[in-house]
Design an enzyme around this catalytic site. Structure first.
Site, short mmCIF file in Angstrom:
data_model
loop_
_atom_site.label_atom_id
_atom_site.label_comp_id
_atom_site.label_asym_id
_atom_site.label_seq_id
_atom_site.Cartn_x
_atom_site.Cartn_y
_atom_site.Cartn_z
N SER A 1 -83.03 -35.93 6.28
CA SER A 1 -82.52 -34.56 6.28
C SER A 1 -81.44 -34.41 7.35
O SER A 1 -80.38 -33.81 7.11
CB SER A 1 -83.66 -33.59 6.53
OG SER A 1 -83.19 -32.27 6.54
N SER B 1 -82.38 -27.56 2.85
CA SER B 1 -83.39 -27.01 3.76
C SER B 1 -83.81 -28.12 4.71
O SER B 1 -84.21 -29.20 4.26
CB SER B 1 -84.57 -26.49 2.93
OG SER B 1 -85.45 -25.78 3.75
N GLU B 2 -83.72 -27.87 6.02
CA GLU B 2 -83.92 -28.93 7.02
C GLU B 2 -85.25 -29.67 6.89
O GLU B 2 -85.36 -30.82 7.30
CB GLU B 2 -83.87 -28.34 8.45
CG GLU B 2 -82.54 -27.82 8.88
CD GLU B 2 -82.48 -26.32 8.73
OE1 GLU B 2 -82.60 -25.83 7.58
OE2 GLU B 2 -82.32 -25.63 9.74
N ASN B 3 -86.26 -28.97 6.37
CA ASN B 3 -87.58 -29.61 6.30
C ASN B 3 -87.66 -30.67 5.21
O ASN B 3 -88.68 -31.35 5.08
CB ASN B 3 -88.67 -28.56 6.11
CG ASN B 3 -88.44 -27.68 4.91
OD1 ASN B 3 -87.31 -27.29 4.62
ND2 ASN B 3 -89.48 -27.35 4.20
#
Lengths: 235, 217
Positions: free
Chosen positions: B88, B46-48
């Protein structure tokens, strides 16, 4: 050295109109809630705000929008906000949409003293317009410039009084890199402990990057999209 | 009769192998997570700042500090890790993510993807999509073959602003699977009860037929 002595209101006396501020968070997760409310009360205007998103209508950076304090947003995604749309369409607000990884790298570079870098992200898209292109090993890359803030506002879980920070879960997001890229960095935290109580191996942001620590209010945390499963059901 | 979305999801999940690190976009790609075989050890990114997304939480497990890139509350799986946005995107841009599965508005026969803006409409932003299409080892686009007006979404040239140029490796629709190769766009698989003639009729882009053309299973 004790970085917890000043109140957010005292600190914000130094925040001038037309400043660039970096604000941590992803959606409403890991945003410095108390600091944003204080910026609202400070009345500083014509701000350039660097943040992945722009809050929702009545919370987070949406509060600064509603108060017409933002001149320009540098973000990767701003879709959760009607006031944003209104101000953008009426020309009150400028927006620079930046790919999320490029945004993170621009901030990281700013904090690390690197003025610009080359990336493949955005090549052949509207993001590349007007940017210098370089070819490395036969592939095109565009130049992206670093970002440094006059003030940075981050949210962490714990701090010691020196300003060492520990974040919690995905509330970390942009906060550690932004902490490095502010001329003055203010960390809003849920808990302040004595110097020596944090394990040096577990510190995410070393104290050198932080000028002020203020106590937040964890009861202010909001959830943007509350999704759940029921017992016995996976996924 | 299963819906177009279901067929796309069922086919897309076959792209995921045991042990992979995978990024799933918002929309149809998110649904792929539910179909990953339970005996696979796959880490969803998840990019976050989370590698190892788990299922949605029980009401009692909800944590405002634990969300996915769609801002939904989630949980973690065993082996998960948290990190900042620079790490990330080092994962994403540095070629450490095995597969990114993204939704699309248009794909061109060159493998260009447009999925983030429609001129004249409110532009919300590209989020991490431009980074993912450049950085992931393999980029899979999943989308319905034609628009709600019946127009082909697979174009000779994209009409919408691009997310990335020549970035798509594979396109999966409810009717077909295409690969993008040095020789152009190649039809690899057709859905059961669908003819090549029907696909040609619904596809603006030029494509050739794979020597091993298969039926989607």
């Amino acid at each position: 050295m004790n970085k917890t002595e000043k109140t957010i209101h005292e600190i914000l006396k130094g925040l001038k109109d037309d400043s660039t501020i970096l604000v941590g968070g992803f959606g409403l997760c890991g945003i410095p809630e108390v600091a944003i409310e204080a910026i609202c009360r400070s009345g500083a205007k014509n701000l350039t705000v660097v943040s992945n998103n722009c809050g929702v209508d009545d919370w987070g950076l949406g509060l600064l929008l509603a108060n017409k304090q933002i001149k320009k947003m540098i973000s990767s995604y701003v879709g959760e906000n009607k006031i944003f749309e209104q101000q953008l369409l009426s020309g009150q607000l400028e927006v620079e949409l930046t790919p999320q990884g490029t945004l993170a790298e621009r901030i990281r570079a700013g904090g690390a003293g690197i003025p610009a870098f080359y990336t493949a992200t955005g090549v052949g898209t509207p993001v590349a317009e007007g940017k210098p292109v370089k070819v490395y090993e036969g592939k095109d890359y565009i130049e992206e410039r670093a970002i440094v803030g006059d003030f940075t506002f981050v949210k962490a879980w714990k701090a010691d009084k020196l300003g060492n920070l520990v974040y919690r879960k995905t509330a970390r997001n942009f906060n550690p890199i932004m902490a490095t890229a502010g001329k003055i960095t203010i960390a809003e935290v849920e808990e302040i402990v004595e110097v020596g109580e944090l394990n040096p191996d577990e510190i995410h942001t070393p104290a050198v990057f932080v000028q002020h620590v203020i106590l937040g209010d964890s009861s202010k945390k909001r959830i943007e999209k509350r999704t759940t499963r029921t017992e016995g059901v996976a996924g | 009769m299963t819906s177009a979305k279901d067929r796309i999801v069922k086919r897309a999940v076959q792209e995921i192998e045991n042990g992979m690190n995978v990024n799933l976009g918002i929309g149809i790609p998110t649904l792929v997570a539910n179909e990953i075989p339970s005996d696979y050890q796959v880490l969803l990114q998840s990019e976050n700042g989370l590698l190892g997304i788990g299922p949605y939480p029980l009401e009692t497990e909800i944590d405002p500090d634990l969300i996915n890139a769609g801002k939904e509350t989630v949980t973690t799986v065993a082996g998960a890790s948290f990190f900042d946005s620079a790490d990330s995107f080092a994962m994403i841009r540095g070629g450490h993510i095995d597969i990114a599965i993204l939704g699309g508005m248009e794909v061109s026969e060159q493998g260009d993807l447009a999925n983030w803006m429609i001129p004249g409409k409110m532009v919300k932003g590209m989020g991490g999509a431009m980074d993912l299409v450049q950085g992931a080892k393999r980029v899979i686009v999943v989308m319905e073959h034609v628009s709600k007006y019946g127009e082909s979404k697979i174009k000779k040239t994209c009409t919408l602003p691009l997310t990335g140029q020549k970035v798509v490796h594979r396109l999966i629709t409810e009717l077909a699977v295409f690969d993008f190769t040095e020789q152009g766009m190649v039809l690899m698989e057709v859905a059961p009860h669908v003819t090549v003639a029907e696909i040609r009729e619904k596809t603006e882009a030029n494509f050739t037929l794979s020597e091993n053309l298969k039926i989607v299973t």
